[in-house]
Design a protein around this motif. Sequence first.
Motif, mmCIF file in Angstrom:
data_model
loop_
_atom_site.group_PDB
_atom_site.id
_atom_site.type_symbol
_atom_site.label_atom_id
_atom_site.label_comp_id
_atom_site.label_asym_id
_atom_site.label_seq_id
_atom_site.Cartn_x
_atom_site.Cartn_y
_atom_site.Cartn_z
ATOM 1 N N LYS A 77 44.896 51.354 37.966
ATOM 2 C CA LYS A 77 45.570 50.692 36.572
ATOM 3 C C LYS A 77 46.866 50.594 36.300
ATOM 4 O O LYS A 77 46.791 50.292 35.156
ATOM 5 N N VAL A 78 47.748 51.266 36.549
ATOM 6 C CA VAL A 78 49.489 51.362 36.509
ATOM 7 C C VAL A 78 49.873 49.897 37.163
ATOM 8 O O VAL A 78 50.512 48.986 36.511
ATOM 9 N N GLY A 80 47.969 47.085 37.527
ATOM 10 C CA GLY A 80 46.879 46.723 36.831
ATOM 11 C C GLY A 80 48.007 46.178 35.805
ATOM 12 O O GLY A 80 48.002 44.705 34.321
ATOM 13 N N LYS A 81 48.381 47.392 34.222
ATOM 14 C CA LYS A 81 48.778 47.164 33.243
ATOM 15 C C LYS A 81 50.210 46.552 33.305
ATOM 16 O O LYS A 81 50.401 45.542 32.410
ATOM 17 N N GLN A 84 49.512 43.223 33.743
ATOM 18 C CA GLN A 84 49.269 42.115 32.255
ATOM 19 C C GLN A 84 50.582 42.192 31.563
ATOM 20 O O GLN A 84 50.266 41.289 30.920
ATOM 21 N N SER A 85 51.269 42.783 31.581
ATOM 22 C CA SER A 85 52.432 43.143 30.854
ATOM 23 C C SER A 85 53.512 41.709 31.152
ATOM 24 O O SER A 85 53.887 41.262 30.035
ATOM 25 N N GLU A 88 51.861 38.488 29.440
ATOM 26 C CA GLU A 88 52.214 38.659 28.518
ATOM 27 C C GLU A 88 53.526 38.248 27.710
ATOM 28 O O GLU A 88 53.766 37.245 27.262
#
Length: 126
Positions: A77-78, A80-81, A84-85, A88
Amino acid sequence: MEFDAKTPIYYQIEQYINREIIIGHLRPGAQVPAVRQLAITLTVNVNTIQRALANLIGAGILVPERGKGNFVTTDQKVLGKMKQSMIEGEFKALYDHLAALELSPEEMTTAFAQYVQTQQGGERHE
């Protein structure tokens, strides 16, 4: 590694380590090179490396183990975040550059889709 004079070096090192994780050079659970080794490899001050690593630890991307070093988190989860950051951030920079050229969002989308189409089967640019 060449550094951009407009961006703090510690931040560029953070981004470098994030990219190394995303592309698989540093896998989840892998040990990150020691502070001094990174400083030598990247030819920067040890304090700069420590600041970058502290920020990555604070974000949960790296996990310190006392007496052993720093390791890439296994928390998907970390990771993936973080990925994604970074995506972006890249899109924001691209959008800002294209907006400065006065392209509409539709023109940007079309141009990007065409660019991707021409890159399929070709060389991958990194």
